[in-house]
Design a protein around this motif. Structure first.
Motif, short mmCIF file in Angstrom:
data_model
loop_
_atom_site.label_atom_id
_atom_site.label_comp_id
_atom_site.label_asym_id
_atom_site.label_seq_id
_atom_site.Cartn_x
_atom_site.Cartn_y
_atom_site.Cartn_z
N TYR A 183 16.46 -2.39 -0.50
CA TYR A 183 15.52 -3.49 -0.76
C TYR A 183 14.13 -3.01 -1.18
O TYR A 183 13.15 -3.73 -1.00
CB TYR A 183 15.42 -4.40 0.47
CG TYR A 183 16.76 -4.82 1.01
CD1 TYR A 183 17.60 -5.63 0.26
CD2 TYR A 183 17.22 -4.36 2.24
CE1 TYR A 183 18.85 -5.99 0.74
CE2 TYR A 183 18.46 -4.71 2.72
CZ TYR A 183 19.27 -5.53 1.96
OH TYR A 183 20.51 -5.88 2.43
N ALA A 184 14.06 -1.82 -1.75
CA ALA A 184 12.78 -1.35 -2.28
C ALA A 184 12.42 -2.14 -3.53
O ALA A 184 13.29 -2.48 -4.34
CB ALA A 184 12.86 0.14 -2.60
N GLU A 185 11.14 -2.44 -3.70
CA GLU A 185 10.68 -3.13 -4.91
C GLU A 185 10.65 -2.14 -6.07
O GLU A 185 10.35 -0.96 -5.89
CB GLU A 185 9.29 -3.71 -4.69
CG GLU A 185 9.23 -4.80 -3.62
CD GLU A 185 7.84 -5.37 -3.47
OE1 GLU A 185 6.95 -5.00 -4.28
OE2 GLU A 185 7.63 -6.17 -2.55
N ARG A 199 16.52 4.00 3.73
CA ARG A 199 15.09 3.94 3.44
C ARG A 199 14.80 3.38 2.05
O ARG A 199 13.66 3.02 1.76
CB ARG A 199 14.47 5.32 3.60
CG ARG A 199 14.49 5.82 5.04
CD ARG A 199 13.72 7.10 5.23
NE ARG A 199 13.68 7.49 6.64
CZ ARG A 199 13.05 8.55 7.10
NH1 ARG A 199 12.41 9.35 6.26
NH2 ARG A 199 13.07 8.83 8.39
N TRP A 205 14.22 -5.76 -7.06
CA TRP A 205 14.34 -4.83 -5.95
C TRP A 205 15.75 -4.25 -5.96
O TRP A 205 16.67 -4.77 -6.60
CB TRP A 205 14.05 -5.50 -4.61
CG TRP A 205 14.87 -6.71 -4.33
CD1 TRP A 205 16.08 -6.76 -3.71
CD2 TRP A 205 14.56 -8.07 -4.68
NE1 TRP A 205 16.54 -8.04 -3.65
CE2 TRP A 205 15.62 -8.87 -4.23
CE3 TRP A 205 13.47 -8.67 -5.32
CZ2 TRP A 205 15.64 -10.25 -4.41
CZ3 TRP A 205 13.50 -10.04 -5.50
CH2 TRP A 205 14.56 -10.81 -5.05
N THR A 254 8.75 1.11 -4.84
CA THR A 254 7.94 0.96 -3.63
C THR A 254 8.86 0.65 -2.46
O THR A 254 9.47 -0.42 -2.41
CB THR A 254 6.90 -0.16 -3.79
OG1 THR A 254 6.10 0.07 -4.95
CG2 THR A 254 5.99 -0.22 -2.56
N ARG A 255 8.99 1.60 -1.53
CA ARG A 255 9.86 1.41 -0.39
C ARG A 255 9.24 0.45 0.62
O ARG A 255 8.04 0.16 0.58
CB ARG A 255 10.16 2.75 0.30
CG ARG A 255 10.87 3.73 -0.59
CD ARG A 255 11.42 4.93 0.12
NE ARG A 255 10.67 5.41 1.27
CZ ARG A 255 10.82 6.62 1.80
NH1 ARG A 255 11.70 7.47 1.27
NH2 ARG A 255 10.11 7.01 2.85
N ARG A 256 10.06 -0.02 1.55
CA ARG A 256 9.56 -0.96 2.55
C ARG A 256 8.55 -0.33 3.49
O ARG A 256 7.74 -1.04 4.09
CB ARG A 256 10.74 -1.52 3.36
CG ARG A 256 11.62 -2.49 2.59
CD ARG A 256 12.77 -2.98 3.43
NE ARG A 256 13.68 -1.89 3.78
CZ ARG A 256 14.67 -2.00 4.65
NH1 ARG A 256 14.89 -3.14 5.26
NH2 ARG A 256 15.45 -0.95 4.90
N ASP A 257 8.56 1.01 3.60
CA ASP A 257 7.57 1.67 4.45
C ASP A 257 6.27 1.94 3.71
O ASP A 257 5.36 2.56 4.25
CB ASP A 257 8.13 2.98 5.01
CG ASP A 257 8.55 3.97 3.92
OD1 ASP A 257 8.29 3.69 2.73
OD2 ASP A 257 9.14 5.01 4.25
#
Length: 242
Positions: free
Chosen positions: A94-96, A91, A118, A26-29
């Protein structure tokens, strides 16, 4: 202790296992992506876990220490899955991520969670991306608080700096480009060196929202950036410089 359904636990005790490892990213966006090492796509809880992604994990090691656990994810850079430009643009930083196993022959058995955390360092190496997976205990080893140093610890324009960066910020439009790290704006009248060691932030075009330090500013509006932008700079792109 790992929690799993009685049906999946019984399957784990069997002689023949039908297990697939899945990664939910799951990306930060907010974009959610799924990958699996199975030879066919897996559909689970509304997420499609892509098989043809070239993903492979290193061995997982967990400990009670505060060091970073040594798991990495590797995958081929594919435009339809993960694009190199998106990796370089940060992008995926730090994606979960969740790593779990399922019985691909009976997804109703549920899943066995292996790791949550992450992504840390994401790098590109010979056409592959390599991502470090950081566990939940990793932040406990981070430095908390401020350290004194001879140089200024504030970033120009932030709350600690106290200066209003907008007073020195100008806007402009790209006239011509040489590559992803060099462009020109002939309307700039500032002297050579005026923006050197400053910052350029693009507000339109493919690099909108991305910023880069200025390595050198030459007369005639010639900008040379410290590093290449993740996407091509095009004539007509709007920017801000400080």
């Amino acid at each position: 202790m790992k929690t799993l359904s009685p049906a999946l636990a019984a399957h784990m005790r069997g002689e023949v296992l039908r297990l697939a490892t899945c990664w939910k990213l799951t990306r930060r966006d907010g974009e959610v992506m799924g990958f699996t090492d199975h030879d066919a796509d897996v559909e689970l809880e509304g997420v499609r876990y892509v098989a043809a992604s070239g993903f492979s994990p290193t061995a997982m090691e967990a400990s009670a220490q505060l060091n970073v656990d040594n798991m990495e994810l590797e995958g081929m850079l594919q435009a339809e899955v993960i694009d190199e430009a998106d990796v370089l643009a940060g992008r995926y930083d730090y994606a979960e991520i969740e790593v779990f196993q399922v019985n691909y022959a009976d997804l109703a058995m549920g899943r066995m969670l292996l790791r949550t955390g992450w992504l840390g360092e994401v790098r590109v190496d010979n056409g592959q991306f390599v991502a470090e997976l950081r566990g939940l205990t990793q932040p406990l080893g981070n430095q908390i608080g401020s350290l004194y140093a001879p140089a200024c610890r504030a970033r120009f324009g932030d709350a600690r700096c106290g200066q209003n960066a907008s007073m020195w910020t100008v806007s402009g439009t790209v006239d011509a480009t040489q590559d992803r790290a060099r462009f020109a704006d002939a309307s700039r009248a500032e002297a050579a060196g005026h923006f050197t060691a400053g910052l350029v932030r693009f507000v339109s075009g493919a690099n909108a929202g991305h910023a880069m330090e200025v390595k050198e500013f030459a007369a005639g509006g010639q900008f040379s950036l410290a590093l290449a932008m993740p996407y091509a700079i095009a004539a007509g792109d709007a920017y801000e410089a400080v």
